[in-house]
Design an enzyme around this catalytic site. Structure first.
Site, PDB file in Angstrom:
ATOM      1  CB  SER A  29     -20.856 -16.597 -10.342  1.00  0.00           C
ATOM      2  OG  SER A  29     -20.562 -16.618  -8.964  1.00  0.00           O
ATOM      3  CG  ASN A 116     -21.261  -7.472  -1.221  1.00  0.00           C
ATOM      4  OD1 ASN A 116     -21.512  -8.527  -1.807  1.00  0.00           O
ATOM      5  ND2 ASN A 116     -22.207  -6.705  -0.692  1.00  0.00           N
ATOM      6  CB  THR A 161      -1.260   8.751 -47.618  1.00  0.00           C
ATOM      7  OG1 THR A 161      -1.101   9.241 -48.954  1.00  0.00           O
ATOM      8  CG2 THR A 161      -0.026   9.120 -46.814  1.00  0.00           C
ATOM      9  CG  HIS A 162      -5.476   8.766 -49.257  1.00  0.00           C
ATOM     10  ND1 HIS A 162      -6.581   9.349 -48.682  1.00  0.00           N
ATOM     11  CD2 HIS A 162      -4.483   9.692 -49.198  1.00  0.00           C
ATOM     12  CE1 HIS A 162      -6.279  10.584 -48.305  1.00  0.00           C
ATOM     13  NE2 HIS A 162      -5.009  10.819 -48.596  1.00  0.00           N
ATOM     14  CB  SER A 283      -8.497 -23.785 -49.598  1.00  0.00           C
ATOM     15  OG  SER A 283      -9.691 -24.220 -50.221  1.00  0.00           O
ATOM     16  CE  LYS A 289      -7.159 -18.733 -50.903  1.00  0.00           C
ATOM     17  NZ  LYS A 289      -8.612 -18.729 -50.876  1.00  0.00           N
ATOM     18  CG  ASN A 291      -6.653 -19.411 -46.930  1.00  0.00           C
ATOM     19  OD1 ASN A 291      -6.435 -18.856 -48.001  1.00  0.00           O
ATOM     20  ND2 ASN A 291      -7.493 -20.424 -46.796  1.00  0.00           N
ATOM     21  CD  GLU A 296      -7.902 -14.510 -43.286  1.00  0.00           C
ATOM     22  OE1 GLU A 296      -8.428 -14.126 -44.314  1.00  0.00           O
ATOM     23  OE2 GLU A 296      -7.689 -15.714 -43.049  1.00  0.00           O
ATOM     24  CE1 TYR A 323     -21.283  -7.647  -6.008  1.00  0.00           C
ATOM     25  CE2 TYR A 323     -23.431  -8.218  -5.098  1.00  0.00           C
ATOM     26  CZ  TYR A 323     -22.356  -8.513  -5.925  1.00  0.00           C
ATOM     27  OH  TYR A 323     -22.373  -9.658  -6.680  1.00  0.00           O
ATOM     28  CD  GLN A 328     -22.882 -14.132  -9.930  1.00  0.00           C
ATOM     29  OE1 GLN A 328     -22.804 -14.160  -8.696  1.00  0.00           O
ATOM     30  NE2 GLN A 328     -23.746 -14.863 -10.597  1.00  0.00           N
ATOM     31  CE  LYS A 331     -16.817 -12.532 -10.110  1.00  0.00           C
ATOM     32  NZ  LYS A 331     -17.842 -11.454 -10.111  1.00  0.00           N
TER      33      LYS A 331
END
Ligand code: ARG
Length: 463
Positions: A29, A116, A161-162, A283, A289, A291, A296, A323, A328, A331
Protein backbone atom coordinates in the site's frame (compact mmCIF):
# COMPACT_ATOMS: atom_id res chain seq x y z
CA UNK A 1 10.44 3.47 -5.20
CA UNK A 2 12.79 0.50 -4.89
CA UNK A 3 12.16 -3.24 -4.86
CA UNK A 4 14.30 -4.70 -2.12
CA UNK A 5 15.17 -8.33 -1.54
CA UNK A 6 11.89 -10.04 -0.69
CA UNK A 7 13.32 -12.33 2.00
CA UNK A 8 14.22 -9.41 4.24
CA UNK A 9 10.69 -8.44 5.22
CA UNK A 10 10.18 -7.51 8.87
CA UNK A 11 7.73 -10.33 9.38
CA UNK A 12 9.93 -12.76 7.42
CA UNK A 13 10.83 -14.96 10.43
CA UNK A 14 8.25 -17.70 9.90
CA UNK A 15 8.46 -17.81 6.09
CA UNK A 16 10.47 -20.30 4.08
CA UNK A 17 10.05 -18.77 0.64
CA UNK A 18 10.04 -15.18 -0.47
CA UNK A 19 6.78 -13.48 -1.44
CA UNK A 20 5.88 -13.80 -5.08
CA UNK A 21 6.98 -10.62 -6.82
CA UNK A 22 3.55 -9.81 -8.13
CA UNK A 23 1.91 -10.62 -4.80
CA UNK A 24 4.32 -8.23 -3.15
CA UNK A 25 3.25 -5.42 -5.43
CA UNK A 26 -0.37 -6.51 -5.16
CA UNK A 27 -0.44 -6.38 -1.37
CA UNK A 28 1.68 -3.26 -0.93
CA UNK A 29 0.00 0.00 0.00
CA UNK A 30 3.04 2.25 0.18
CA UNK A 31 2.24 3.72 -3.23
CA UNK A 32 -0.73 5.50 -1.70
CA UNK A 33 -0.42 5.33 2.09
CA UNK A 34 2.88 7.23 2.12
CA UNK A 35 0.54 10.18 2.21
CA UNK A 36 0.03 9.36 5.91
CA UNK A 37 3.68 9.77 6.87
CA UNK A 38 3.17 12.85 9.04
CA UNK A 39 0.45 11.22 11.10
CA UNK A 40 2.42 7.99 11.34
CA UNK A 41 5.42 9.86 12.71
CA UNK A 42 3.26 11.92 15.07
CA UNK A 43 1.62 8.76 16.40
CA UNK A 44 4.94 6.98 16.79
CA UNK A 45 6.55 9.81 18.73
CA UNK A 46 3.58 9.92 21.12
CA UNK A 47 3.62 6.14 21.50
CA UNK A 48 7.35 6.15 22.30
CA UNK A 49 6.89 8.99 24.77
CA UNK A 50 4.22 6.99 26.54
CA UNK A 51 6.44 3.89 26.57
CA UNK A 52 9.17 5.96 28.22
CA UNK A 53 6.72 7.33 30.77
CA UNK A 54 5.66 3.84 31.86
CA UNK A 55 9.26 2.58 31.87
CA UNK A 56 9.15 0.27 28.84
CA UNK A 57 11.69 2.46 27.04
CA UNK A 58 14.43 4.52 28.63
CA UNK A 59 14.34 8.28 28.23
CA UNK A 60 17.44 8.08 26.06
CA UNK A 61 15.74 5.56 23.77
CA UNK A 62 12.69 7.80 23.50
CA UNK A 63 14.90 10.81 22.71
CA UNK A 64 16.68 8.87 19.98
CA UNK A 65 13.41 7.68 18.49
CA UNK A 66 11.83 11.13 18.54
CA UNK A 67 14.86 12.84 17.05
CA UNK A 68 15.23 10.07 14.46
CA UNK A 69 11.59 10.32 13.41
CA UNK A 70 11.77 14.10 13.12
CA UNK A 71 14.85 13.82 10.94
CA UNK A 72 13.02 11.24 8.83
CA UNK A 73 10.10 13.58 8.41
CA UNK A 74 12.47 16.19 7.00
CA UNK A 75 14.01 13.58 4.75
CA UNK A 76 10.59 12.66 3.36
CA UNK A 77 9.64 16.29 2.89
CA UNK A 78 12.82 17.07 1.01
CA UNK A 79 12.09 14.19 -1.36
CA UNK A 80 15.23 12.25 -0.40
CA UNK A 81 13.39 9.32 1.15
CA UNK A 82 13.26 6.14 -0.93
CA UNK A 83 9.98 4.31 -0.48
CA UNK A 84 10.29 0.56 -0.85
CA UNK A 85 7.53 -1.72 -2.10
CA UNK A 86 9.23 -4.63 -0.37
CA UNK A 87 8.53 -2.84 2.90
CA UNK A 88 4.85 -2.92 2.03
CA UNK A 89 3.45 0.17 3.64
CA UNK A 90 4.21 3.56 5.13
CA UNK A 91 4.53 2.11 8.64
CA UNK A 92 7.22 -0.44 7.83
CA UNK A 93 9.09 1.91 5.53
CA UNK A 94 9.40 4.46 8.29
CA UNK A 95 10.27 1.94 10.98
CA UNK A 96 12.93 0.29 8.83
CA UNK A 97 14.53 3.61 7.95
CA UNK A 98 14.44 4.69 11.58
CA UNK A 99 16.29 1.54 12.63
CA UNK A 100 18.78 2.13 9.85
CA UNK A 101 19.39 5.59 11.26
CA UNK A 102 19.36 5.00 15.04
CA UNK A 103 19.95 1.27 15.47
CA UNK A 104 18.47 -0.86 18.25
CA UNK A 105 16.15 1.82 19.72
CA UNK A 106 14.34 1.88 16.38
CA UNK A 107 13.56 -1.82 16.76
CA UNK A 108 11.91 -1.11 20.11
CA UNK A 109 9.41 1.42 18.78
CA UNK A 110 6.85 -1.20 17.86
CA UNK A 111 6.65 -2.54 21.44
CA UNK A 112 3.06 -2.74 22.65
CA UNK A 113 1.43 -1.86 19.37
CA UNK A 114 0.56 -3.35 16.01
CA UNK A 115 0.16 -1.96 12.55
CA UNK A 116 -3.54 -2.56 13.09
CA UNK A 117 -3.97 0.05 15.81
CA UNK A 118 -1.24 2.16 14.22
CA UNK A 119 -2.98 2.51 10.87
CA UNK A 120 -6.35 3.15 12.51
CA UNK A 121 -4.71 5.94 14.52
CA UNK A 122 -2.99 7.44 11.49
CA UNK A 123 -6.25 7.48 9.60
CA UNK A 124 -8.08 9.22 12.41
CA UNK A 125 -5.39 11.88 12.75
CA UNK A 126 -5.54 12.39 9.00
CA UNK A 127 -9.33 12.62 8.81
CA UNK A 128 -9.42 14.98 11.78
CA UNK A 129 -7.07 17.38 10.04
CA UNK A 130 -8.98 17.18 6.77
CA UNK A 131 -12.27 17.86 8.56
CA UNK A 132 -10.81 21.03 10.04
CA UNK A 133 -9.60 22.12 6.61
CA UNK A 134 -12.95 21.33 4.97
CA UNK A 135 -14.83 23.26 7.66
CA UNK A 136 -12.57 26.24 6.99
CA UNK A 137 -13.24 25.99 3.26
CA UNK A 138 -16.98 25.72 3.83
CA UNK A 139 -16.83 28.87 5.94
CA UNK A 140 -15.05 30.73 3.14
CA UNK A 141 -17.63 29.65 0.58
CA UNK A 142 -20.50 30.57 2.91
CA UNK A 143 -18.99 34.01 3.38
CA UNK A 144 -18.70 34.48 -0.38
CA UNK A 145 -22.38 33.57 -0.71
CA UNK A 146 -23.38 35.98 2.06
CA UNK A 147 -21.47 38.83 0.40
CA UNK A 148 -23.13 38.17 -2.95
CA UNK A 149 -26.56 37.76 -1.32
CA UNK A 150 -26.14 41.12 0.36
CA UNK A 151 -25.29 42.73 -2.95
CA UNK A 152 -28.31 41.08 -4.61
CA UNK A 153 -30.82 41.43 -1.77
CA UNK A 154 -33.17 43.54 -3.94
CA UNK A 155 -32.57 41.75 -7.24
CA UNK A 156 -35.75 40.18 -8.53
CA UNK A 157 -35.68 36.88 -10.41
CA UNK A 158 -38.20 34.18 -11.22
CA UNK A 159 -38.46 31.46 -8.61
CA UNK A 160 -39.11 28.05 -10.18
CA UNK A 161 -40.97 24.90 -9.41
CA UNK A 162 -40.75 22.12 -12.02
CA UNK A 163 -38.34 24.56 -13.69
CA UNK A 164 -41.40 26.57 -14.69
CA UNK A 165 -41.65 30.18 -13.60
CA UNK A 166 -43.55 30.11 -10.31
CA UNK A 167 -43.28 33.29 -8.22
CA UNK A 168 -40.81 36.14 -8.03
CA UNK A 169 -38.02 35.75 -5.53
CA UNK A 170 -34.97 37.82 -4.77
CA UNK A 171 -31.63 36.54 -5.99
CA UNK A 172 -30.30 37.21 -2.50
CA UNK A 173 -32.87 34.80 -1.14
CA UNK A 174 -31.92 32.17 -3.69
CA UNK A 175 -28.25 32.47 -2.73
CA UNK A 176 -29.17 32.10 0.92
CA UNK A 177 -30.83 28.77 0.09
CA UNK A 178 -27.41 27.53 -1.00
CA UNK A 179 -25.94 29.03 2.13
CA UNK A 180 -28.36 27.04 4.30
CA UNK A 181 -27.28 23.79 2.66
CA UNK A 182 -23.67 24.58 3.43
CA UNK A 183 -24.53 25.41 7.05
CA UNK A 184 -25.96 21.91 7.45
CA UNK A 185 -22.95 20.42 5.65
CA UNK A 186 -20.64 22.17 8.08
CA UNK A 187 -22.61 20.80 11.03
CA UNK A 188 -22.32 17.28 9.59
CA UNK A 189 -18.52 17.55 9.45
CA UNK A 190 -18.32 18.96 12.99
CA UNK A 191 -20.48 16.15 14.25
CA UNK A 192 -18.43 13.55 12.41
CA UNK A 193 -15.28 14.94 14.03
CA UNK A 194 -16.53 13.96 17.50
CA UNK A 195 -16.48 10.29 16.53
CA UNK A 196 -13.26 10.59 14.53
CA UNK A 197 -11.31 12.02 17.44
CA UNK A 198 -11.14 8.82 19.50
CA UNK A 199 -7.84 6.96 19.83
CA UNK A 200 -7.51 3.29 18.81
CA UNK A 201 -3.85 3.02 19.85
CA UNK A 202 -3.36 0.43 22.59
CA UNK A 203 -5.67 -2.08 20.95
CA UNK A 204 -2.51 -3.53 19.41
CA UNK A 205 -3.31 -6.34 16.97
CA UNK A 206 -6.80 -6.91 18.34
CA UNK A 207 -6.79 -7.90 22.02
CA UNK A 208 -4.74 -5.21 23.71
CA UNK A 209 -1.21 -5.60 24.99
CA UNK A 210 0.62 -7.08 27.99
CA UNK A 211 2.71 -3.94 28.53
CA UNK A 212 1.65 -1.44 31.20
CA UNK A 213 0.57 1.19 28.67
CA UNK A 214 -1.09 4.49 29.55
CA UNK A 215 -3.56 5.08 26.74
CA UNK A 216 -4.97 8.27 28.21
CA UNK A 217 -1.53 9.80 28.24
CA UNK A 218 -0.94 8.96 24.55
CA UNK A 219 -4.41 10.26 23.70
CA UNK A 220 -3.66 13.52 25.43
CA UNK A 221 -0.35 13.88 23.57
CA UNK A 222 -2.14 13.41 20.25
CA UNK A 223 -5.10 15.66 21.06
CA UNK A 224 -7.67 12.87 21.06
CA UNK A 225 -10.84 13.43 23.09
CA UNK A 226 -10.90 9.87 24.38
CA UNK A 227 -9.73 6.30 23.86
CA UNK A 228 -11.58 3.53 22.03
CA UNK A 229 -13.35 1.37 24.60
CA UNK A 230 -13.02 -1.98 22.85
CA UNK A 231 -9.83 -3.23 21.25
CA UNK A 232 -11.57 -5.41 18.64
CA UNK A 233 -13.74 -2.54 17.50
CA UNK A 234 -10.83 -0.11 17.65
CA UNK A 235 -8.79 -1.91 14.99
CA UNK A 236 -11.65 -2.86 12.71
CA UNK A 237 -13.95 0.17 12.81
CA UNK A 238 -13.96 2.37 9.74
CA UNK A 239 -17.32 4.05 10.42
CA UNK A 240 -15.52 7.33 10.85
CA UNK A 241 -14.31 7.17 7.26
CA UNK A 242 -17.74 6.21 6.00
CA UNK A 243 -19.26 9.12 7.92
CA UNK A 244 -16.73 11.51 6.51
CA UNK A 245 -17.37 10.26 2.98
CA UNK A 246 -21.13 10.47 3.52
CA UNK A 247 -20.78 14.09 4.63
CA UNK A 248 -18.49 14.73 1.65
CA UNK A 249 -20.98 13.09 -0.73
CA UNK A 250 -23.80 15.25 0.65
CA UNK A 251 -21.77 18.42 0.24
CA UNK A 252 -20.83 17.35 -3.29
CA UNK A 253 -24.50 16.74 -4.04
CA UNK A 254 -25.19 20.32 -2.99
CA UNK A 255 -22.32 21.68 -5.07
CA UNK A 256 -23.62 19.67 -8.00
CA UNK A 257 -27.10 21.20 -7.73
CA UNK A 258 -25.50 24.59 -7.43
CA UNK A 259 -23.42 23.81 -10.55
CA UNK A 260 -26.47 22.72 -12.48
CA UNK A 261 -28.13 26.06 -11.81
CA UNK A 262 -25.04 28.01 -12.79
CA UNK A 263 -24.80 26.05 -16.04
CA UNK A 264 -28.44 26.76 -16.84
CA UNK A 265 -28.16 30.40 -15.89
CA UNK A 266 -25.05 30.95 -17.95
CA UNK A 267 -26.78 29.55 -21.05
CA UNK A 268 -27.94 31.74 -23.93
CA UNK A 269 -31.54 30.93 -23.02
CA UNK A 270 -31.26 32.28 -19.47
CA UNK A 271 -28.33 34.70 -19.42
CA UNK A 272 -28.91 35.34 -15.72
CA UNK A 273 -25.24 35.21 -14.85
CA UNK A 274 -21.90 35.41 -16.50
CA UNK A 275 -19.28 33.07 -15.12
CA UNK A 276 -15.88 34.73 -15.18
CA UNK A 277 -13.78 33.88 -18.23
CA UNK A 278 -11.09 32.37 -16.08
CA UNK A 279 -13.50 29.61 -15.01
CA UNK A 280 -14.52 28.72 -18.55
CA UNK A 281 -12.91 27.33 -21.66
CA UNK A 282 -13.57 27.71 -25.35
CA UNK A 283 -14.26 25.22 -28.07
CA UNK A 284 -11.60 24.04 -30.49
CA UNK A 285 -14.08 24.25 -33.36
CA UNK A 286 -16.83 26.74 -32.45
CA UNK A 287 -15.25 30.17 -31.96
CA UNK A 288 -18.30 31.66 -30.22
CA UNK A 289 -18.34 29.13 -27.37
CA UNK A 290 -17.62 29.86 -23.74
CA UNK A 291 -18.23 26.69 -21.79
CA UNK A 292 -18.93 26.56 -18.05
CA UNK A 293 -16.33 23.83 -17.49
CA UNK A 294 -15.82 24.42 -13.81
CA UNK A 295 -19.41 23.85 -12.71
CA UNK A 296 -19.71 21.00 -15.21
CA UNK A 297 -16.67 19.31 -13.72
CA UNK A 298 -17.91 19.81 -10.18
CA UNK A 299 -21.20 18.21 -11.20
CA UNK A 300 -19.29 15.39 -12.89
CA UNK A 301 -16.89 14.80 -10.00
CA UNK A 302 -19.81 14.37 -7.65
CA UNK A 303 -20.13 10.87 -9.09
CA UNK A 304 -16.78 9.99 -7.55
CA UNK A 305 -17.87 11.07 -4.10
CA UNK A 306 -20.97 8.87 -4.31
CA UNK A 307 -18.93 5.97 -5.69
CA UNK A 308 -16.35 6.25 -2.92
CA UNK A 309 -19.04 6.15 -0.26
CA UNK A 310 -20.60 3.03 -1.77
CA UNK A 311 -17.16 1.44 -2.15
CA UNK A 312 -16.48 1.92 1.57
CA UNK A 313 -19.86 0.66 2.72
CA UNK A 314 -19.38 -2.40 0.56
CA UNK A 315 -15.83 -2.84 1.83
CA UNK A 316 -17.09 -3.14 5.40
CA UNK A 317 -20.25 -5.14 5.04
CA UNK A 318 -18.71 -8.62 4.94
CA UNK A 319 -15.90 -8.24 7.43
CA UNK A 320 -15.76 -10.38 10.55
CA UNK A 321 -13.95 -8.92 13.55
CA UNK A 322 -11.29 -7.76 13.89
CA UNK A 323 -8.76 -6.32 11.40
CA UNK A 324 -8.75 -7.70 7.86
CA UNK A 325 -6.51 -6.69 5.01
CA UNK A 326 -9.65 -5.52 3.23
CA UNK A 327 -9.29 -2.37 5.29
CA UNK A 328 -6.23 -1.36 3.34
CA UNK A 329 -8.73 -0.54 0.59
CA UNK A 330 -10.23 2.24 2.71
CA UNK A 331 -7.51 4.69 1.73
CA UNK A 332 -7.87 5.43 -1.95
CA UNK A 333 -11.62 6.15 -1.85
CA UNK A 334 -11.12 8.37 1.20
CA UNK A 335 -8.20 10.25 -0.32
CA UNK A 336 -10.14 10.71 -3.52
CA UNK A 337 -13.19 12.05 -1.67
CA UNK A 338 -10.97 14.46 0.24
CA UNK A 339 -9.15 15.71 -2.86
CA UNK A 340 -12.33 15.99 -4.88
CA UNK A 341 -14.23 17.89 -2.22
CA UNK A 342 -11.38 20.22 -1.36
CA UNK A 343 -10.78 21.02 -5.01
CA UNK A 344 -14.46 21.68 -5.66
CA UNK A 345 -14.81 23.90 -2.60
CA UNK A 346 -11.75 25.86 -3.56
CA UNK A 347 -12.84 26.51 -7.11
CA UNK A 348 -16.36 27.45 -6.03
CA UNK A 349 -15.09 29.90 -3.46
CA UNK A 350 -13.08 31.62 -6.18
CA UNK A 351 -15.90 31.50 -8.71
CA UNK A 352 -18.81 32.85 -6.64
CA UNK A 353 -17.44 36.38 -6.09
CA UNK A 354 -16.55 36.55 -9.81
CA UNK A 355 -20.13 35.89 -10.95
CA UNK A 356 -21.57 38.80 -12.91
CA UNK A 357 -25.28 39.07 -12.30
CA UNK A 358 -27.54 40.21 -15.13
CA UNK A 359 -30.27 41.93 -13.13
CA UNK A 360 -32.07 43.19 -16.20
CA UNK A 361 -32.42 39.68 -17.68
CA UNK A 362 -33.63 38.33 -14.37
CA UNK A 363 -36.27 41.03 -14.17
CA UNK A 364 -37.40 40.47 -17.76
CA UNK A 365 -37.71 36.73 -17.11
CA UNK A 366 -39.80 37.46 -14.04
CA UNK A 367 -42.14 39.60 -16.13
CA UNK A 368 -42.62 36.84 -18.68
CA UNK A 369 -44.06 33.94 -16.77
CA UNK A 370 -47.12 35.48 -15.05
CA UNK A 371 -45.14 35.04 -11.88
CA UNK A 372 -47.41 37.36 -9.88
CA UNK A 373 -50.59 35.35 -10.55
CA UNK A 374 -50.66 34.09 -6.95
CA UNK A 375 -50.31 37.68 -5.76
CA UNK A 376 -53.36 38.65 -7.77
CA UNK A 377 -55.33 35.75 -6.27
CA UNK A 378 -54.28 36.75 -2.75
CA UNK A 379 -55.30 40.34 -3.56
CA UNK A 380 -58.77 39.19 -4.64
CA UNK A 381 -59.12 37.20 -1.42
CA UNK A 382 -58.31 40.34 0.54
CA UNK A 383 -61.05 42.07 -1.46
CA UNK A 384 -63.55 39.45 -0.32
CA UNK A 385 -63.39 36.67 -2.94
CA UNK A 386 -63.15 33.01 -1.89
CA UNK A 387 -59.73 31.58 -2.83
CA UNK A 388 -61.15 29.11 -5.39
CA UNK A 389 -63.09 31.91 -7.13
CA UNK A 390 -60.02 34.11 -7.03
CA UNK A 391 -58.02 31.28 -8.62
CA UNK A 392 -60.59 31.09 -11.43
CA UNK A 393 -60.58 34.86 -12.03
CA UNK A 394 -56.79 34.96 -12.19
CA UNK A 395 -56.82 32.00 -14.58
CA UNK A 396 -58.95 34.07 -16.93
CA UNK A 397 -56.69 37.08 -16.57
CA UNK A 398 -53.64 34.90 -17.40
CA UNK A 399 -55.38 33.46 -20.46
CA UNK A 400 -56.11 37.00 -21.63
CA UNK A 401 -52.51 38.01 -20.97
CA UNK A 402 -51.21 35.01 -22.95
CA UNK A 403 -53.44 35.97 -25.89
CA UNK A 404 -52.22 39.55 -25.69
CA UNK A 405 -48.60 38.62 -25.07
CA UNK A 406 -48.52 40.85 -21.99
CA UNK A 407 -47.72 40.22 -18.34
CA UNK A 408 -50.40 40.78 -15.68
CA UNK A 409 -48.65 43.93 -14.51
CA UNK A 410 -48.86 45.25 -18.10
CA UNK A 411 -52.65 44.94 -18.33
CA UNK A 412 -54.74 48.08 -17.80
CA UNK A 413 -57.03 48.51 -14.83
CA UNK A 414 -59.98 48.33 -17.19
CA UNK A 415 -58.83 45.03 -18.68
CA UNK A 416 -58.35 43.57 -15.21
CA UNK A 417 -61.75 44.76 -14.07
CA UNK A 418 -63.32 42.84 -16.94
CA UNK A 419 -62.36 39.59 -15.20
CA UNK A 420 -62.71 40.84 -11.62
CA UNK A 421 -64.99 43.75 -10.89
CA UNK A 422 -63.63 44.28 -7.36
CA UNK A 423 -60.13 45.13 -8.69
CA UNK A 424 -59.00 48.71 -8.09
CA UNK A 425 -55.91 50.80 -8.80
CA UNK A 426 -53.98 49.43 -5.78
CA UNK A 427 -53.72 46.07 -7.59
CA UNK A 428 -50.55 47.31 -9.28
CA UNK A 429 -48.75 47.36 -5.93
CA UNK A 430 -48.94 43.58 -5.85
CA UNK A 431 -48.63 42.82 -9.56
CA UNK A 432 -45.07 44.04 -9.90
CA UNK A 433 -42.32 41.56 -9.00
CA UNK A 434 -40.94 44.10 -6.50
CA UNK A 435 -44.33 44.35 -4.77
CA UNK A 436 -44.65 40.57 -4.81
CA UNK A 437 -41.34 39.89 -3.06
CA UNK A 438 -41.73 42.76 -0.59
CA UNK A 439 -45.06 41.30 0.53
CA UNK A 440 -43.44 38.02 1.64
CA UNK A 441 -42.02 39.69 4.66
CA UNK A 442 -41.72 37.06 7.38
CA UNK A 443 -38.82 34.98 8.62
CA UNK A 444 -37.77 32.60 5.85
CA UNK A 445 -39.56 34.73 3.22
CA UNK A 446 -38.02 36.28 0.13
CA UNK A 447 -38.52 40.00 0.93
CA UNK A 448 -35.30 42.03 0.66
CA UNK A 449 -35.71 43.07 4.30
CA UNK A 450 -35.77 39.40 5.33
CA UNK A 451 -32.75 38.60 3.19
CA UNK A 452 -30.78 41.31 4.97
CA UNK A 453 -31.91 40.11 8.38
CA UNK A 454 -30.97 36.51 7.49
CA UNK A 455 -27.49 37.67 6.43
CA UNK A 456 -27.01 39.45 9.75
CA UNK A 457 -28.06 36.29 11.64
CA UNK A 458 -25.80 34.07 9.52
CA UNK A 459 -22.78 36.31 10.04
CA UNK A 460 -23.38 36.38 13.78
CA UNK A 461 -23.61 32.57 13.90
CA UNK A 462 -20.46 32.15 11.86
CA UNK A 463 -18.71 34.37 14.42
N1 ARG B 1 -1.21 -1.32 5.20
C1 ARG B 1 -2.13 -1.83 6.15
C2 ARG B 1 -3.48 -1.12 6.01
O1 ARG B 1 -3.53 -0.15 5.38
C3 ARG B 1 -1.59 -1.63 7.53
C4 ARG B 1 -2.07 -2.62 8.52
C5 ARG B 1 -1.58 -3.95 8.17
N2 ARG B 1 -1.86 -4.91 9.18
C6 ARG B 1 -1.70 -6.20 8.95
N3 ARG B 1 -1.97 -6.98 9.92
N4 ARG B 1 -1.26 -6.67 7.81
O2 ARG B 1 -4.49 -1.57 6.51
Amino acid sequence: MSNNDTTSQVWGGRFTEPTDAFVQAFTASVGFDQRLYRYDIMGSIAHAQMLAKVGVLTDAEYQDIAAGLRALEREIESGDFTWSVALEDVHMNIEARLTERIGIAGKKLHTGRSRNDQVATDMRLYVREEIDAVIGQLRALRNALLDLAEQEADTVMPGFTHLQVAQPVTFGHHLLAWHEMLVRDTARFSDCRKRVNIMPLGAAALAGTTYPIDRHYTAQLLGFDGVAENSLDAVSDRDFIIEFCAAAATTQMHLSRFSEELILWASQQFQFVDIGDRFCTGSSIMPQKKNPDVPELVRGKTGRAFGNLIALLTLMKGQPLAYNKDNQEDKEPLFDSVDTLRGCLRVFTDMVPALRVNRERMLQATLQGFSTATDLADYLVRKGAAFRDAHEIVGKAVRYGVEQGRDLSALTLEELQRVGAMITQDVFDVLTPQGSVAARNHIGGTAPQQVRAAIVRARKLAG
